[in-house]
Design a protein around this motif. Structure first.
Motif, short mmCIF file in Angstrom:
data_model
loop_
_atom_site.label_atom_id
_atom_site.label_comp_id
_atom_site.label_asym_id
_atom_site.label_seq_id
_atom_site.Cartn_x
_atom_site.Cartn_y
_atom_site.Cartn_z
N UNK A 135 52.17 -5.41 43.44
CA UNK A 135 51.59 -4.58 42.40
C UNK A 135 51.79 -5.19 41.00
N UNK A 136 52.28 -6.44 40.96
CA UNK A 136 52.46 -7.17 39.70
C UNK A 136 53.42 -6.51 38.73
N UNK A 137 54.35 -5.73 39.22
CA UNK A 137 55.34 -5.11 38.36
C UNK A 137 56.56 -6.01 38.29
N UNK A 138 56.97 -6.34 37.11
CA UNK A 138 58.17 -7.15 36.94
C UNK A 138 58.66 -7.00 35.51
N UNK A 139 59.98 -7.04 35.33
CA UNK A 139 60.51 -6.97 33.98
C UNK A 139 60.09 -8.21 33.20
N UNK A 140 59.95 -8.04 31.90
CA UNK A 140 59.53 -9.17 31.07
C UNK A 140 60.57 -10.28 31.01
N UNK A 141 61.83 -9.93 31.21
CA UNK A 141 62.88 -10.93 31.18
C UNK A 141 64.19 -10.36 31.67
N UNK A 142 65.19 -11.23 31.76
CA UNK A 142 66.49 -10.82 32.26
C UNK A 142 67.12 -9.74 31.39
N UNK B 291 58.03 7.67 33.68
CA UNK B 291 57.84 7.08 35.00
C UNK B 291 56.37 6.91 35.34
N UNK B 292 55.55 7.91 35.05
CA UNK B 292 54.13 7.87 35.42
C UNK B 292 53.35 6.82 34.64
N UNK B 293 53.90 6.37 33.51
CA UNK B 293 53.22 5.35 32.70
C UNK B 293 53.40 3.94 33.24
N UNK C 265 59.27 -0.01 28.23
CA UNK C 265 59.12 0.34 26.82
C UNK C 265 60.16 1.37 26.40
N UNK C 266 60.40 2.35 27.27
CA UNK C 266 61.38 3.39 26.95
C UNK C 266 62.79 2.81 26.86
#
Length: 462
Positions: free
Chosen positions: A17-24, A181-183, A191-192
């Motif tokens: 689903x291409x979800x991943x944190x932007x960085x460590x 969560x839904x965002x 972002x939060x």
């Protein structure tokens, strides 16, 4: 091209689903946010001070090193190696290792644990929102009103005895969590967290300065950091083991789920140490923000929820700018609760998405609605249903006991056995692709040391 083969941020193994944190750093902040909760802001400073201060902190850090961090590494590794929710992550690795797919039940237990914890956590978080509101509107600083323990205690008792108010504020908190969560990961959770955690740190720093100027800072430092090894009893060690386990959000699927979004090139070992370090730092600095005021006014530091909702409002009512800093304090509690709530809701939502092929907003909405229904049991157990339902405990106390002392302990033990004995070398190499040199030490610790710590925890609980 299939979704599974799409690269994200240059990573071929990103989730489908291409979800991943932007960085460590984002992952560290998210995992630390999961670990930093309401208990950190009052419980850890108190138990440290009561059990030897600096001596207890040293034992606690040893527990974190020998027990907490290895399990944290295991859960991060399970999530990142599979890019799946907790249930499917255990099943995936078990299948590759030729082990029983029954290991998926451990992931299911972890998700169930996080869900049940959140069902009563939102009610307690609602207390923080309510107190932020009444402190900001001047309830504890009203001219002509006698503010004493009878007044603040009565305010807290009235809140617990009012199911309508409890429901309103728990629903507000739950809807805030749902909106994040839904965002999604990038626009919602990430972002939060990038706003909430720095804000929490800033508020802690401001409150420490306020306490230093208006409280007995020297007594607080002595309480927290003076090493008194005579207080290091076996009970104190049990307490250190227990808190080191629960404070890192282990065995609740939160870290596995967050680990599934972790960048492939991030070191698991360094990340685990960073998360544990931030969690401990926040807990200790919270003590420096609260206890100078407690000692200045001669109050009991171990009053627990009573300290936050009865004693501290009394202090803020009598201090310069008390309304402002009291509001800031309860808003800080709200943020700490929110970062934990986000991590507790995400495992269920991630599982529902994959299991039933649901849109994220639908999965989040179903989770939110069901959590509200279950939370009513906690709300009513504080007033109209305040009667034993399980081994002499109310609904609220029973959920707290089962999740903390049974589900999490069993889940931690099972995770240690799974990683130490069920998985083979290829699976461990996949988990620790960025830390291959850590595998030999990790395997010994997860096989023998961690189960011993869990056994100590279970013995102390019963």
């Amino acid at each position: 091209m299939s979704a599974e083969n799409i690269t994200y941020n240059g990573q071929a193994d990103a989730p489908a689903n291409n979800r991943i944190w932007r960085g460590r750093l984002t992952f560290v902040m998210a995992a630390a946010g999961s670990a930093v909760g309401l208990g950190n802001l009052w419980k850890f400073p108190y138990i440290a001070g009561e059990n030897g201060g600096g001596a207890f902190v040293l034992v606690y850090l040893a527990c974190i090193l020998l027990f907490g961090i290895p399990l944290l590494m295991a859960e991060i590794g399970i999530g990142r190696a599979t890019r799946l929710n907790a249930v499917d992550a255990f099943g995936n690795l078990a299948g590759k290792a030729g082990a029983s797919k029954g290991w998926k039940a451990i992931g299911g237990l972890a998700i169930c644990t996080s869900y049940l914890i959140l069902s009563f956590y939102i009610v307690v978080a609602g207390w923080c929102l309510y107190y932020f509101w009444i402190t900001a509107n001047g309830t504890f600083n009203t001219a002509g009103t006698t503010i004493d323990t009878a007044f603040t205690g009565g305010t807290f008792e009235n809140l617990l005895g009012d199911p309508v108010t409890l429901i309103i504020f728990s629903v507000i908190f739950l809807l805030i969590t749902f909106s994040i969560i839904s965002s999604g990961i990038e626009k919602g959770i990430e972002k939060a967290i990038n706003w909430l955690m720095p804000s929490l740190m800033l508020m802690l720093a401001v409150l420490i300065g306020y306490s230093a100027a208006n409280g007995n800072f020297e007594a607080a430092v002595d309480f927290l950091f003076s090493a008194d090894f005579s207080k290091l009893s076996s009970e104190a060690i049990f307490i250190a083991v227990g808190h080191s386990f629960f404070t890192l959000s282990l065995a609740s699927a939160a870290i596995i789920t967050y680990g599934a979004y972790m960048p492939a090139n991030s070191s698991i070992t360094k990340t685990a140490f960073a998360v544990a370090g931030i969690d401990t730092l926040v807990a200790l600095t919270a003590g420096l923000a609260i206890f100078p005021l407690v000692f200045q006014y001669g109050l009991e530091p171990g009053a627990g929820p009573g300290l936050m909702f009865i004693s501290l409002p009394l202090i803020f009512s009598d201090m310069p700018y008390g309304q402002l800093f009291g509001s800031l304090f309860f808003f800080m509690l709200f943020i700490a609760a929110l970062t934990s709530a986000i991590s507790l809701m995400e495992p269920t939502v991630a599982w529902l998405e994959r299991r039933f092929n649901l849109r994220r907003k639908t999965a989040a909405g179903l989770t939110t609605l069901s959590l509200w229904i279950v939370s009513l049991g906690t709300v009513f157990s504080l007033n109209i249903w305040n009667s034993p339902v399980f081994f002499g405990k109310t609904f609220f106390d029973a959920l707290d006991y089962l999740t903390a002392n049974v589900f999490m302990s069993f889940g931690a033990m099972a995770t240690a056995v799974f990683c130490g004995f069920a998985l083979r070398q290829p699976q461990l190499e996949a988990m620790f692709s960025t830390d291959p040199k850590a595998i030999p030490v990790f395997r010994v610790v997860i096989r023998y040391v961690v189960p011993a710590f869990v056994a100590v925890l279970v013995i102390s609980a019963f």
